[in-house]
Design a protein around this motif. Structure first.
Motif, PDB file in Angstrom:
ATOM      1  N   PRO A  26       0.848  -1.200   0.000  1.00 50.46           N
ATOM      2  CA  PRO A  26       0.000   0.000   0.000  1.00 50.46           C
ATOM      3  C   PRO A  26       0.883   1.248   0.000  1.00 50.46           C
ATOM      4  O   PRO A  26       1.981   1.229   0.566  1.00 50.46           O
ATOM      5  N   THR A  27       0.422   2.304  -0.644  1.00 50.53           N
ATOM      6  CA  THR A  27       1.235   3.530  -0.668  1.00 50.53           C
ATOM      7  C   THR A  27       1.075   4.329   0.625  1.00 50.53           C
ATOM      8  O   THR A  27       1.894   5.201   0.899  1.00 50.53           O
ATOM      9  N   GLU A  28       0.056   4.044   1.425  1.00 48.97           N
ATOM     10  CA  GLU A  28      -0.065   4.694   2.729  1.00 48.97           C
ATOM     11  C   GLU A  28       1.086   4.224   3.610  1.00 48.97           C
ATOM     12  O   GLU A  28       1.206   3.029   3.883  1.00 48.97           O
ATOM     13  N   LEU A  29       1.879   5.173   4.089  1.00 47.21           N
ATOM     14  CA  LEU A  29       3.076   4.780   4.834  1.00 47.21           C
ATOM     15  C   LEU A  29       2.727   4.017   6.110  1.00 47.21           C
ATOM     16  O   LEU A  29       3.498   3.192   6.578  1.00 47.21           O
ATOM     17  N   GLU A  30       1.547   4.285   6.672  1.00 44.55           N
ATOM     18  CA  GLU A  30       1.153   3.702   7.953  1.00 44.55           C
ATOM     19  C   GLU A  30       0.388   2.385   7.785  1.00 44.55           C
ATOM     20  O   GLU A  30      -0.277   1.936   8.716  1.00 44.55           O
ATOM     21  N   TRP A  31       0.477   1.768   6.618  1.00 47.42           N
ATOM     22  CA  TRP A  31      -0.385   0.610   6.320  1.00 47.42           C
ATOM     23  C   TRP A  31      -0.280  -0.503   7.355  1.00 47.42           C
ATOM     24  O   TRP A  31      -1.273  -1.145   7.667  1.00 47.42           O
ATOM     25  N   ASN A  32       0.909  -0.735   7.909  1.00 45.03           N
ATOM     26  CA  ASN A  32       1.050  -1.903   8.799  1.00 45.03           C
ATOM     27  C   ASN A  32       0.958  -1.550  10.284  1.00 45.03           C
ATOM     28  O   ASN A  32       1.223  -2.390  11.139  1.00 45.03           O
ATOM     29  N   MET A  33       0.568  -0.298  10.560  1.00 48.76           N
ATOM     30  CA  MET A  33       0.378   0.068  11.959  1.00 48.76           C
ATOM     31  C   MET A  33      -0.915  -0.558  12.486  1.00 48.76           C
ATOM     32  O   MET A  33      -1.802  -0.932  11.726  1.00 48.76           O
ATOM     33  N   TYR A  61      -2.258   4.433  18.500  1.00 47.03           N
ATOM     34  CA  TYR A  61      -1.401   4.117  17.361  1.00 47.03           C
ATOM     35  C   TYR A  61      -0.215   3.278  17.820  1.00 47.03           C
ATOM     36  O   TYR A  61       0.618   3.736  18.603  1.00 47.03           O
TER      37      TYR A  61
END
Lengths: 397, 397
Positions: A297-304, A355
């Motif tokens: 995914p291009t969302e940097l936070e995808w694996n949070m 988060y």
């Protein structure tokens, strides 16, 4: 593990949820959020409740009004809760909504405009706030305001150029899951027992929501073509498992009300599929974003691991279990419960961390921020408490 | 470790950087990015070069045109590089810039508009592209276009309402570090040896950039008041160490050209302070965002390790060392080099990974995305190669 929940287990869960809600989550907001000088709530609150920014985000102001009004309406007529709801409702009424019914995204502490999105969500959370607070206060002014604003949102929903969103010739036509979801949720709040008179709007939203569900591939897409086809782009392949699970329980509420068993089955599956697909089998917890074809995914936070997909999954799995009585849904609930309660609650200062990184370490220590307020944790806890009480009283449906 | 760099060490570094640039980074883009059917470049490229979205992001198209033009101008007159630059420059000229000089943020594969930001960066990267490609191709049309577009950007820079950014009564007046930075960099590209005739604009940008530097607290703020004071909000306290380091070397370039020793000293310190403040002493690498007062940044990705702060720090530390000859700057360079080369390069498929989690594990496997293209890694490697060659030829300044 894989047996039906016993009355004793239900009671234990209920007590855990009640204690968390009433002794650790709500007190955090009651103590730290009220702005006693200018109205509304501080919503940028550090781990211990310190205000780290005085601006007021309308999504969160509206949701907090709703939450305390809801508690007042459905749990107990505590004057403190009504008074807290009033503080936010009056602030929203005075500062958040313009004469043209557009609502700001954020305001200064004193209510001056800071930002407005070219979206309809600020307006939606004002509808939620006004409807529930109108019921709590018995003040028809807020009820009327909620209906007027909802009708306006309904007109904007299919053409966001009406709220200033530009359109460009290369943009593919798409539908966004968020729109029918939030509208279904608003109708639930607005209509109350009068829902049968909303039937055509309800059916319209359900129909649009189902366009996002790919039963063959067992996926729920955030963005699809107007006809419900997958779009092979970054946005088209985007999965947001927590959002799909939230859509699952929104839908299951309506399916139960409508007595539509086929819809119930679909709603149950939306949560099951999304939890299975969204679970991080290496480190536990629900991923924030995934790509249906396995690209990054291009969302940097995808694996949070965010608190809200877990709060939505808690209630959705418990609701599934209450409907199906199946071991699978019970196991799903237990799995989500165990991860959630071992990672998110802050036993020292109350409320939940929001988060975590992929491994479950706290990444942002604050309790309130631009997109986290007094909403997901207490809503989920309260809904679980209500459901567990019902199951205790009537263990087999 | 703490001795001056020997000629042998310089040669070793230079060879590492040359090999990385010419054998692993550039070939990735030469092979995978050209769109031979519709012009321009694919910039959403997976780890192995697979195109995962065909849209074209103008920041990245412009930067890639600049990069290959720059290599052609300053390294070697390879027809392949000029032809690759032409592919992008023609696409930008045809599709990216409107008659009113606004440039889109993204286009479809065939050049239809997808999105436009209410910012000036797309235009800036078109200026960079056209100026360097005009020099490479000897085609004055592009040089003229670059100057026209730059003059337009210069008029917009102090009032973004001119590019459609709304202003609201509660917004505090702020300055953004990004604006004087990008303008200084554009002037470097546009003016070339003719820079003395740009002196008043250069001084204006330097003056504005220095408003962001708090010498007492040794901090570089992203957003300050018009007079350069700190603002006690989420944005006002925001630190972006990689950005501040990039501003450091932009500034040092100008300080060296202007022969301004006091400015050189400030520029050197901007990089030193930001590296010291931004370094993650627990896991290594440079944090993406920090809050100057130690609150959690609201950006969810604050603790990720992105490739570009490290590429900027590589060159900035080496440039500092080339100017000061100090052990401290050499140690900083070695520290950044060791982290960078042990984490970002992909020895299997070429180019660098862009996004690592705090612990240094790859979080996004793609090589190109909406904000990562053929720019930061090759620019830094090329600048380091050029600087190391100069130091080898003349080891003591």
């Amino acid at each position: 593990m894989s047996r039906p929940m016993t009355p004793e287990t239900m009671q234990q869960y209920r007590q855990i949820y009640e204690e968390e809600l009433f002794e650790r989550v709500l007190p955090f907001w009651v103590q730290h959020s009220p702005d006693r000088d200018h109205g509304g709530y501080f919503n940028c609150l550090d781990r211990d409740g310190t205000v780290y920014d005085t601006r007021k985000h309308i999504w969160l102001q509206g949701r907090q009004v709703w939450l305390f009004s809801r508690l007042y309406n459905n749990e107990e007529k505590r004057p403190e809760w009504l008074s807290l709801a009033k503080r936010g409702a009056d602030f929203l009424d005075k500062h958040a909504v313009r004469d043209d019914h557009r609502a700001y995204f954020s305001l200064t502490r004193t209510g001056d405009p800071l930002w407005m999105q070219r979206k309809i969500f600020s307006e939606c959370f004002c509808v939620m706030a006004f409807a529930e607070y109108g019921r709590a206060s018995g003040n028809d002014y807020f009820i009327d305001k909620a209906h007027t604003l909802f009708n306006q949102v309904w007109q904007w929903k299919d053409d966001l150029s009406l709220v200033g969103r530009p359109s460009f010739s290369g943009q593919p036509a798409t539908r966004s899951l968020a729109i029918p979801m939030i509208l279904l949720n608003l109708i639930e709040v607005l209509a109350g027992d009068d829902w049968p008179s909303w039937r055509s709007r309800i059916d319209h939203c359900i129909e649009n929501l189902l366009l996002h569900v790919d039963e063959e591939r067992e996926l729920v897409f955030e963005h699809v073509s107007p006809g419900g086809e997958c779009i092979n782009t970054i946005e088209g392949r985007l999965l947001n498992p927590g959002h799909a699970i939230e859509a699952g329980w929104f839908m299951l509420h309506w399916a139960l009300r409508l007595g539509d068993e086929s819809l119930q089955q679909k709603a149950v599956q939306m949560t099951r599929w999304s939890l299975e697909r969204g679970w991080d089998y290496a480190h536990g917890g629900i991923f924030y974003f995934l790509d249906s074809e396995g690209f990054s995914p291009t969302e940097l936070e995808w694996n949070m691991k965010l608190w809200w997909p877990h709060t939505e999954a808690l209630y959705a799995c418990l609701l599934n279990y209450s409907v199906t009585g199946s071991e699978r849904d019970l196991r799903d609930f237990e799995k989500v419960h165990n991860y959630t309660f071992s990672h998110f609650p802050d036993h020292k200062y109350g409320e939940w961390f929001g988060y975590l990184d992929r491994r479950g370490d706290v990444s942002q220590r604050f309790k309130g921020g631009p997109y986290k307020g007094c909403f997901h944790a207490p809503r989920s806890l309260f809904q679980c408490v209500q459901l567990l009480r019902r199951l205790e009283a009537q263990p087999r449906q």
